[in-house]
Structure formats: C-alpha cells, structure tokens
Write an enzyme that holds these catalytic residues in place. Structure first.
Site, short mmCIF file in Angstrom:
data_model
loop_
_atom_site.label_atom_id
_atom_site.label_comp_id
_atom_site.label_asym_id
_atom_site.label_seq_id
_atom_site.Cartn_x
_atom_site.Cartn_y
_atom_site.Cartn_z
N HIS A 28 0.83 -1.21 0.00
CA HIS A 28 0.00 0.00 0.00
C HIS A 28 0.86 1.26 0.00
CE1 HIS A 28 -4.10 -1.57 1.64
NE2 HIS A 28 -3.52 -2.49 0.88
N LYS A 199 -4.30 -11.78 5.08
CA LYS A 199 -3.93 -11.44 3.70
C LYS A 199 -2.59 -12.08 3.42
CE LYS A 199 -5.56 -9.48 1.10
NZ LYS A 199 -6.33 -9.80 -0.09
N PRO A 228 -4.44 -15.22 -0.61
CA PRO A 228 -3.22 -14.79 -1.31
C PRO A 228 -3.50 -14.05 -2.63
CG PRO A 228 -3.62 -17.10 -1.75
CD PRO A 228 -4.76 -16.63 -0.89
N HIS A 327 -16.47 -8.37 0.83
CA HIS A 327 -15.09 -7.95 0.57
C HIS A 327 -14.92 -6.48 0.97
CE1 HIS A 327 -12.74 -5.63 -2.54
NE2 HIS A 327 -11.82 -6.52 -2.26
O1 GKR Z 1 -5.99 -3.94 0.69
O2 GKR Z 1 -4.26 -4.94 -0.07
C1 GKR Z 1 -5.45 -4.88 0.12
C2 GKR Z 1 -6.32 -6.02 -0.30
O3 GKR Z 1 -5.53 -6.98 -0.92
C3 GKR Z 1 -7.43 -5.56 -1.21
O4 GKR Z 1 -6.91 -4.76 -2.24
C4 GKR Z 1 -8.23 -6.69 -1.79
O5 GKR Z 1 -9.05 -6.22 -2.82
O6 GKR Z 1 -9.08 -6.99 0.45
C5 GKR Z 1 -9.17 -7.35 -0.85
C6 GKR Z 1 -9.29 -8.84 -1.01
O7 GKR Z 1 -9.90 -9.48 -0.17
O8 GKR Z 1 -8.83 -9.39 -2.01
MG MG Z 2 -9.92 -11.31 -1.29
#
Ligand code: GKR
Ligand code: MG
Length: 429
Positions: A28, A199, A228, A327
């Site tokens: 990020h 994540k 992932p 999500h």
């Molecule tokens: O905030 O880095 C993030 C997430 O990876 C996000 O961009 C995803 O869209 O949270 C999301 C997910 O569940 O894939």
């Molecule tokens: Mg996801």
C-alpha cells in the site's frame, strides 16, 4: 424544479493515511484515495456516500453527474438507465489483468457503470431515508440482524513506509508468526472480532502457513481464512491447503482465474471463496456453468452495482446454493455504515464481513471513529445512512488529496521503491 428534485452533485476526492500493508500486488502507498459524494435537492437536503477516489472513477463520476439533474431521490431506476447511457462500460474482465493482478477495484473501467450506479444509489437512499424518516436498512426490507459481525483482517506489513511522510502507525512490523499473532491480539482486544482473515500472497508460502498455524494455536476455534489474491499456482494452493488441514473456514482466491480455482476445488475439501473471479453477473454465470468451483461470493456493493444489486446477488447465491459474505478495500466510516445496513438486510449473509477499518485512523463523519461491540457494528436507527459529514475533516482530507501526487492506487510501483527488481508477475509462488 420541485423542492425534492436533485439540483447539485458534489464529488470531493480525499486521501487518508494508510499503513505499509503487503499483498500480492506489492504494498500500500502512504495515502489511500476515496471520494465523498453529496447529492443535494432543491430544498437543500443532502444525501451522502463514499466510494473509490482513483482518477478513472472521478472521471466516470463527473461524466455521470448530469444524469441526476432534476431527478427525484426516489427514482433509482431512471438514475441507473441514465448512468448506463453516459458512462462507458469499458471492456469486461476481472481483477486478473494479464500477468499482473490489480487489487484496486477503483481503477477497473470494466466496472465503471456498476461503480457509479452504486455511488449514486447509496446517496439517494440516504436522501430517501431522510424523507421517509427511516434507516436505509428499512428501505431495503428491514433488518435480519441488529448488528453485523466483521472479521479481524490481518496483513503482513513493514513498520514504516519508505520515506515515511507522517508518524509511523501503532501496529509495528508484522512479518513473523509471532508478530502476526500480536497484531491479531491487538486488533481483537480493540474490536472484539471473532473471525480472522490473513492477507497472504506476499511472503513465501511456508512463512504464511506458519503464521496461520500460529493463529490457529493462539485463537482455538476462531474461524480462519487466508487470501493470497491468486498469487499461488494450483500446486502451491493444494500444498498449502494440505498443510492447513482442519484449520480453514474458507479458502479465498488461492489460484488465478476461474479455471485455476476449479482445479484447486477438484482436489480440496475446503470451500473456495472469491472477490476476484466472480465479480459480476457474467462471471457468476460462468461459475455456475462450471459446476460452482467457487462456493462463497465475497460481494462488495461498491462494484456490484449498489445495495439493491447486492440483494439480488444474494438471491442468486441462494438459488445456486452459494454462500455470501463481504469484501473490502481501504475505506472510512461512510462505507462501513453502508456495508452494515446492507449486510443487516441480507439474511443469507452468514460469515463475518471483511473490513479494512482498523487500519485507518482518519475519519470523515461526525463523532469520529465508530465503535464495535464484540466484533460487530450496530445498525443505526436514525433516518438514512445514520452518519453525517464532518466538514472540517472533509476539508482536511481533501487537502491531503491536493498535497499528494497519488491519483491512482499502484501497489506495484510502490513496492518497486523498496525492491526495484520486483516484477509483480503472477502467480509468484
Ligand atoms: O488492501 O491490499 C489490500 C487487499 O488486498 C485488497 O486490495 C483486496 O481487494 O481486500 C481485498 C481482497 O480481499 O482481495
Ligand atoms: Mg480477497
């Protein structure tokens, strides 16, 4: 113009602090972008909403705003027809863009129409609620639950951004299993979450597996998920799920594409969930045609076309025996409250929803940061969304936007500042 006709649409881009969170695409950036929508009637009533703030989205919103001129806040269908006529749908597709994965749905032109409709729909529902003296959840058919459970959304992370532009966040580094357990303890102590999502797709899978196993040991019985973002091959996905045998509630987007997911599904007992390969009705149909390798759709009203479209999605999921949850992306309190009203109105939504909320410390609503009770957020009973804009905070966050050069989320470019050779090629492991 009648007193209730829409006279003005204001779209204010904002930027707020975002920690150095790692994911499959990179990391990020220090500022996350959103936009705040205000729809004002001739008599001066204002309905609000929050959505993506990336440049393509701002352009689509600006293009579509004239669609609302003179419209009644009750006329959602006309709004949808007019927006569809004004906004280019772009090419269709999902978050898997060739070799690299974009995790920034705010930039996907394929979802422009759905995203803009959603952005306007929630603000119009907020107006409707004010006019009817009813919370949005009642406009959606009433509450199936008084409070909506969310999950602890853990990230591998660095302690600081490269060239840290403000004081470092209080979460510290999160790279080892011990640090991830500590992150979970801190988040659960503050919010009371019962479910945990990790994540993944950022570090070598063995390290991520160790972190998840450490969480399983530290929080026995807590529903656990790992995501992932399709950064694992089918072989890696199967190896990981074997190592996590008996631990996972669901397995989120392990391998790329619906075909990859189908291959994993054939050889694994844990249900697969997605916010990457079932993201619109066309993809929903393909999943059904393929015998439903994806068993749980992680919906998101911001890109599924709004709250009512998500309710329709819930009915479709029920028809095909699919589970449904939610999500999230980096967001503030208006989005959180919209997610809460919507989730409360969907009886089929049977998992704790995702939220990035704990990662943010800024807020744009009056009263500041919202409080969770036992990991859940109470649905508000006041008219509309139940939140009001804090104009000072809005001005401050808009200044942040003007002062940053970020105009489109780019986790890959940000990661290249740390590791110039990083290619972002997927699947990496
Ligand atoms: O905030 O880095 C993030 C997430 O990876 C996000 O961009 C995803 O869209 O949270 C999301 C997910 O569940 O894939
Ligand atoms: Mg996801």
């Amino acid at each position: 113009m009648t007193p209730l006709a829409i006279r003005h649409v204001r779209i204010t881009p904002i930027a707020f602090r975002d920690p150095p969170l790692l994911n499959a695409a990179g990391i990020h950036e220090p500022w996350a972008l959103r936009s705040i929508i205000e729809i004002e009637t001739a008599c001066g009533r204002v309905g609000i909403n929050e959505t993506y703030g990336d440049l393509p989205m701002l352009e689509a919103l600006a293009k579509a705003a004239p669609a609302l001129q003179g419209l009644s806040p009750w006329d959602l269908i006309t709004m949808e027809i007019r927006v569809a006529a004004l906004v280019s749908p772009g090419q269709t597709g999902s978050e898997f863009l060739g070799e690299q994965i974009s995790l920034a749905p705010g930039t996907h032109v394929s979802k422009n129409v759905a995203k803009v409709i959603s952005a306007f729909e929630v603000a119009m529902l907020d107006l409707q609620g004010q006019l009817a003296g009813a919370p949005i959840v009642d406009l959606l058919g009433g509450a199936a639950r008084d409070a909506v459970p969310f999950s602890a959304y853990l990230f591998f992370k660095y302690a600081e951004h490269i060239g840290q532009p403000y004081a470092a966040d209080p979460w510290g580094e999160g790279l080892t299993p011990e640090q991830i357990v500590a992150q979970a303890r801190q988040m659960i102590a503050t919010y009371g979450f019962k479910s945990i999502k990790l994540k993944a797709g950022a570090l070598p899978p063995e390290q991520e597996v160790q972190a998840l196993l450490a969480l399983a040991k530290a929080f026995p019985g807590a529903p656990l998920r790992i995501d992932p973002n399709a950064n694992w091959t089918v072989a890696t996905s199967l190896k990981v799920v074997e190592q996590l045998r008996g631990v996972l509630e669901y397995y989120e987007d392990p391998a790329p594409g619906l075909e990859g997911m189908a291959e994993v599904a054939r050889q694994c007992e844990v249900p697969l969930a997605t916010n990457m390969v079932v993201t619109d009705l066309k993809e929903f149909r393909r999943n059904v045609e393929m015998g439903c390798p994806v068993k749980i759709v992680l919906s998101d009203h911001h890109y599924w076309g709004g709250m009512r479209a998500t309710q329709r999605l819930a009915t479709m999921c029920q028809t095909f025996g699919l589970g449904l949850s939610m999500h999230s992306n980096s967001h503030l309190g208006i989005s959180l409250m919209a997610m809460t009203h919507l989730a409360a109105s969907v009886p089929q939504l049977s998992y704790a929803c995702d939220t990035h909320f704990p990662w943010q410390d800024d807020e744009v609503v009056q009263g500041g940061r919202m409080s969770f009770e036992d990991g859940s957020l109470r649905v508000t009973h006041t008219p509309g969304l139940g939140v009001t804009l804090d104009r000072e905070a809005l001005a401050r966050l808009h200044d942040n936007y003007l002062n940053t050069s970020i105009r489109q989320r780019d986790d890959l470019a940000q990661m290249r500042k740390y590791a110039p050779a990083f290619t972002g090629e997927q699947p990496r492991f």
